[in-house]
Design a protein around this motif. Structure first.
Motif, PDB file in Angstrom:
ATOM      1  N   LEU A  76       0.828  -1.199   0.000  1.00  0.00           N
ATOM      2  CA  LEU A  76       0.000   0.000   0.000  1.00  0.00           C
ATOM      3  C   LEU A  76       0.869   1.259   0.000  1.00  0.00           C
ATOM      4  O   LEU A  76       0.589   2.238   0.683  1.00  0.00           O
ATOM      5  CB  LEU A  76      -0.948   0.004   1.205  1.00  0.00           C
ATOM      6  CG  LEU A  76      -1.988  -1.129   1.235  1.00  0.00           C
ATOM      7  CD1 LEU A  76      -2.784  -1.077   2.524  1.00  0.00           C
ATOM      8  CD2 LEU A  76      -2.928  -1.027   0.024  1.00  0.00           C
ATOM      9  N   GLN A  77       1.960   1.213  -0.792  1.00  0.00           N
ATOM     10  CA  GLN A  77       2.888   2.328  -0.993  1.00  0.00           C
ATOM     11  C   GLN A  77       3.688   2.703   0.253  1.00  0.00           C
ATOM     12  O   GLN A  77       4.228   3.800   0.352  1.00  0.00           O
ATOM     13  CB  GLN A  77       2.158   3.544  -1.573  1.00  0.00           C
ATOM     14  CG  GLN A  77       1.522   3.240  -2.909  1.00  0.00           C
ATOM     15  CD  GLN A  77       0.925   4.435  -3.619  1.00  0.00           C
ATOM     16  OE1 GLN A  77       0.103   4.314  -4.490  1.00  0.00           O
ATOM     17  NE2 GLN A  77       1.346   5.639  -3.262  1.00  0.00           N
ATOM     18  N   PRO A 214       6.439  15.184   2.719  1.00  0.00           N
ATOM     19  CA  PRO A 214       6.086  16.560   2.345  1.00  0.00           C
ATOM     20  C   PRO A 214       4.873  16.573   1.422  1.00  0.00           C
ATOM     21  O   PRO A 214       4.392  15.499   1.015  1.00  0.00           O
ATOM     22  CB  PRO A 214       7.345  17.031   1.608  1.00  0.00           C
ATOM     23  CG  PRO A 214       7.943  15.776   1.059  1.00  0.00           C
ATOM     24  CD  PRO A 214       7.651  14.713   2.067  1.00  0.00           C
ATOM     25  N   PRO A 215       4.360  17.730   1.075  1.00  0.00           N
ATOM     26  CA  PRO A 215       3.221  17.773   0.148  1.00  0.00           C
ATOM     27  C   PRO A 215       3.571  17.079  -1.164  1.00  0.00           C
ATOM     28  O   PRO A 215       4.687  17.169  -1.666  1.00  0.00           O
ATOM     29  CB  PRO A 215       3.001  19.279  -0.062  1.00  0.00           C
ATOM     30  CG  PRO A 215       3.583  19.917   1.157  1.00  0.00           C
ATOM     31  CD  PRO A 215       4.760  19.075   1.535  1.00  0.00           C
ATOM     32  N   ASN A 216       2.603  16.339  -1.700  1.00  0.00           N
ATOM     33  CA  ASN A 216       2.754  15.669  -2.999  1.00  0.00           C
ATOM     34  C   ASN A 216       3.954  14.727  -3.032  1.00  0.00           C
ATOM     35  O   ASN A 216       4.677  14.648  -4.031  1.00  0.00           O
ATOM     36  CB  ASN A 216       2.874  16.705  -4.119  1.00  0.00           C
ATOM     37  CG  ASN A 216       1.706  17.671  -4.155  1.00  0.00           C
ATOM     38  OD1 ASN A 216       0.554  17.265  -4.082  1.00  0.00           O
ATOM     39  ND2 ASN A 216       2.001  18.972  -4.228  1.00  0.00           N
ATOM     40  N   ASN A 217       4.204  14.025  -1.920  1.00  0.00           N
ATOM     41  CA  ASN A 217       5.324  13.085  -1.888  1.00  0.00           C
ATOM     42  C   ASN A 217       5.068  11.899  -2.805  1.00  0.00           C
ATOM     43  O   ASN A 217       3.926  11.560  -3.134  1.00  0.00           O
ATOM     44  CB  ASN A 217       5.582  12.627  -0.454  1.00  0.00           C
ATOM     45  CG  ASN A 217       4.384  11.933   0.173  1.00  0.00           C
ATOM     46  OD1 ASN A 217       4.160  10.753  -0.040  1.00  0.00           O
ATOM     47  ND2 ASN A 217       3.581  12.687   0.938  1.00  0.00           N
ATOM     48  N   ALA A 241      16.750   4.433   1.907  1.00  0.00           N
ATOM     49  CA  ALA A 241      17.132   4.606   0.501  1.00  0.00           C
ATOM     50  C   ALA A 241      15.959   4.374  -0.436  1.00  0.00           C
ATOM     51  O   ALA A 241      15.740   5.145  -1.386  1.00  0.00           O
ATOM     52  CB  ALA A 241      18.296   3.675   0.160  1.00  0.00           C
ATOM     53  N   ASN A 242      15.203   3.312  -0.214  1.00  0.00           N
ATOM     54  CA  ASN A 242      14.061   3.015  -1.094  1.00  0.00           C
ATOM     55  C   ASN A 242      13.012   4.123  -1.034  1.00  0.00           C
ATOM     56  O   ASN A 242      12.480   4.534  -2.072  1.00  0.00           O
ATOM     57  CB  ASN A 242      13.434   1.678  -0.708  1.00  0.00           C
ATOM     58  CG  ASN A 242      14.263   0.497  -1.112  1.00  0.00           C
ATOM     59  OD1 ASN A 242      15.064   0.580  -2.065  1.00  0.00           O
ATOM     60  ND2 ASN A 242      14.107  -0.626  -0.436  1.00  0.00           N
ATOM     61  N   ALA A 243      12.719   4.585   0.168  1.00  0.00           N
ATOM     62  CA  ALA A 243      11.721   5.635   0.324  1.00  0.00           C
ATOM     63  C   ALA A 243      12.157   6.923  -0.355  1.00  0.00           C
ATOM     64  O   ALA A 243      11.335   7.677  -0.892  1.00  0.00           O
ATOM     65  CB  ALA A 243      11.446   5.893   1.796  1.00  0.00           C
ATOM     66  N   LYS A 244      13.475   7.183  -0.370  1.00  0.00           N
ATOM     67  CA  LYS A 244      13.977   8.421  -0.952  1.00  0.00           C
ATOM     68  C   LYS A 244      14.079   8.342  -2.479  1.00  0.00           C
ATOM     69  O   LYS A 244      13.974   9.369  -3.158  1.00  0.00           O
ATOM     70  CB  LYS A 244      15.361   8.737  -0.377  1.00  0.00           C
ATOM     71  CG  LYS A 244      15.347   9.165   1.085  1.00  0.00           C
ATOM     72  CD  LYS A 244      16.739   9.213   1.683  1.00  0.00           C
ATOM     73  CE  LYS A 244      17.621  10.225   0.996  1.00  0.00           C
ATOM     74  NZ  LYS A 244      17.132  11.606   1.170  1.00  0.00           N
ATOM     75  N   ASN A 245      14.266   7.123  -2.998  1.00  0.00           N
ATOM     76  CA  ASN A 245      14.594   7.012  -4.420  1.00  0.00           C
ATOM     77  C   ASN A 245      13.514   6.368  -5.281  1.00  0.00           C
ATOM     78  O   ASN A 245      13.571   6.452  -6.512  1.00  0.00           O
ATOM     79  CB  ASN A 245      15.888   6.186  -4.595  1.00  0.00           C
ATOM     80  CG  ASN A 245      17.063   6.837  -3.886  1.00  0.00           C
ATOM     81  OD1 ASN A 245      17.194   8.047  -3.878  1.00  0.00           O
ATOM     82  ND2 ASN A 245      17.919   6.031  -3.259  1.00  0.00           N
ATOM     83  N   THR A 246      12.525   5.729  -4.664  1.00  0.00           N
ATOM     84  CA  THR A 246      11.487   5.041  -5.423  1.00  0.00           C
ATOM     85  C   THR A 246      10.296   5.955  -5.660  1.00  0.00           C
ATOM     86  O   THR A 246       9.840   6.629  -4.743  1.00  0.00           O
ATOM     87  CB  THR A 246      11.024   3.763  -4.692  1.00  0.00           C
ATOM     88  OG1 THR A 246      12.151   2.926  -4.470  1.00  0.00           O
ATOM     89  CG2 THR A 246       9.983   3.005  -5.516  1.00  0.00           C
ATOM     90  N   LYS A 247       9.782   5.943  -6.877  1.00  0.00           N
ATOM     91  CA  LYS A 247       8.572   6.709  -7.203  1.00  0.00           C
ATOM     92  C   LYS A 247       7.485   5.733  -7.643  1.00  0.00           C
ATOM     93  O   LYS A 247       7.724   4.854  -8.459  1.00  0.00           O
ATOM     94  CB  LYS A 247       8.877   7.730  -8.299  1.00  0.00           C
ATOM     95  CG  LYS A 247       9.818   8.839  -7.860  1.00  0.00           C
ATOM     96  CD  LYS A 247       9.968   9.890  -8.941  1.00  0.00           C
ATOM     97  CE  LYS A 247      10.883  11.022  -8.475  1.00  0.00           C
ATOM     98  NZ  LYS A 247      11.028  12.084  -9.509  1.00  0.00           N
ATOM     99  N   PHE A 248       6.297   5.925  -7.121  1.00  0.00           N
ATOM    100  CA  PHE A 248       5.171   5.051  -7.479  1.00  0.00           C
ATOM    101  C   PHE A 248       4.436   5.623  -8.691  1.00  0.00           C
ATOM    102  O   PHE A 248       4.381   6.815  -8.892  1.00  0.00           O
ATOM    103  CB  PHE A 248       4.219   4.911  -6.292  1.00  0.00           C
ATOM    104  CG  PHE A 248       4.797   4.094  -5.168  1.00  0.00           C
ATOM    105  CD1 PHE A 248       4.702   2.722  -5.189  1.00  0.00           C
ATOM    106  CD2 PHE A 248       5.435   4.727  -4.110  1.00  0.00           C
ATOM    107  CE1 PHE A 248       5.236   1.971  -4.141  1.00  0.00           C
ATOM    108  CE2 PHE A 248       5.948   3.965  -3.058  1.00  0.00           C
ATOM    109  CZ  PHE A 248       5.867   2.596  -3.078  1.00  0.00           C
TER     110      PHE A 248
END
Length: 248
Positions: A76-77, A214-217, A241-248
């Motif tokens: 769930l992201q 942050p907004p629109n993360n 690292a994953n949270a900072k570099n991965t885009k859904f």
């Protein structure tokens, strides 16, 4: 005469014994008064609770199959996070509302930086408080179940809370912060209007912290101006690292 003296001696011993017993009872009652039964102590924390307000002291709730960590993949992201070793944690402050109080902990290196941050802010008239630090998977399960019941589905709940096993709080590197002058704004988007948030937005990075949502993360999680993670160490940076570099 001899018999009388013996009786008087026994009577004296009886009186002294009664006085000692009375003193023990009084001391026991005093201890109960100053150290009530609702203070729970263990090796890592002291929590002062009331039965009505403490959501943590419940029986363990088994995770559903969809909530178990599988193949280290997002759910769930939200990204999976292991629960850190308790030996790495130290207390960074306490949070209280009404008659409820708890002591919060963070990983040692994050804690030291946060305490420096808070101390510096106070010299400038800014009162930053710690609301929530390390959280166990069991504690997150209770919060998650409450949110799912409130919002009706896991999908809706995931916009506002992480499933158990997927919260940054498990790492000991994430912390929720508030403004001591505006407790009514704790854990609300309106926290961004406080002087504490404005100070954090400018200075938090100097102490190794960044806002997680942050907004629109990229994770699509609701805006959380109160939630910050420590990234200024190799271990912490690797964890997020994953949270900072991965885009859904």
């Amino acid at each position: 005469m001899k018999i009388l003296r013996q009786l008087l001696s026994k009577l004296q011993l009886l009186i002294m014994g009664s006085l000692m017993a009375a003193i023990v009872v009084i001391l026991g009652l005093s201890a109960i008064h100053f150290f009530p039964a609702n203070i729970v102590r263990d090796s890592t924390t002291t929590v002062i609770t009331s039965p009505e307000s403490n959501p943590i002291k419940n029986d363990y709730i088994e995770l559903s199959p969809t909530q178990k960590l599988a193949n280290n993949q997002p759910f769930l992201q939200h990204f999976p996070y292991a629960e850190t070793n308790l030996d790495k944690l130290i207390i960074v402050g306490s949070y209280s509302r009404d008659n409820y109080q708890r002591f919060e902990q963070l990983n040692r290196e994050a804690a030291q930086k946060l305490m420096h941050l808070i101390s510096t802010a106070r010299t400038e008239g800014i009162w930053i408080i710690v609301i929530s630090g390390f959280r166990t998977i069991q504690q997150q399960q209770i919060l998650w179940k409450t949110q799912v019941n409130k919002l009706g589905s896991e999908q809706q709940a995931a916009k506002f809370n992480a499933p158990p096993g997927y919260s940054e709080h498990h790492t000991g590197y994430a912390v929720d912060l508030g403004d001591g002058q505006f407790p009514s704004l704790d854990l609300t988007p309106e926290f961004e209007n406080t002087t504490a948030f404005q100070w954090l937005k400018i200075h938090a990075q100097e102490y190794g912290f960044e806002m997680s949502f942050p907004p629109n993360n990229s994770q699509g999680i609701s805006y959380e101006p109160w939630h910050w993670r420590f990234i200024s160490s190799p271990e912490a940076n690797a964890i997020f690292a994953n949270a900072k570099n991965t885009k859904f």
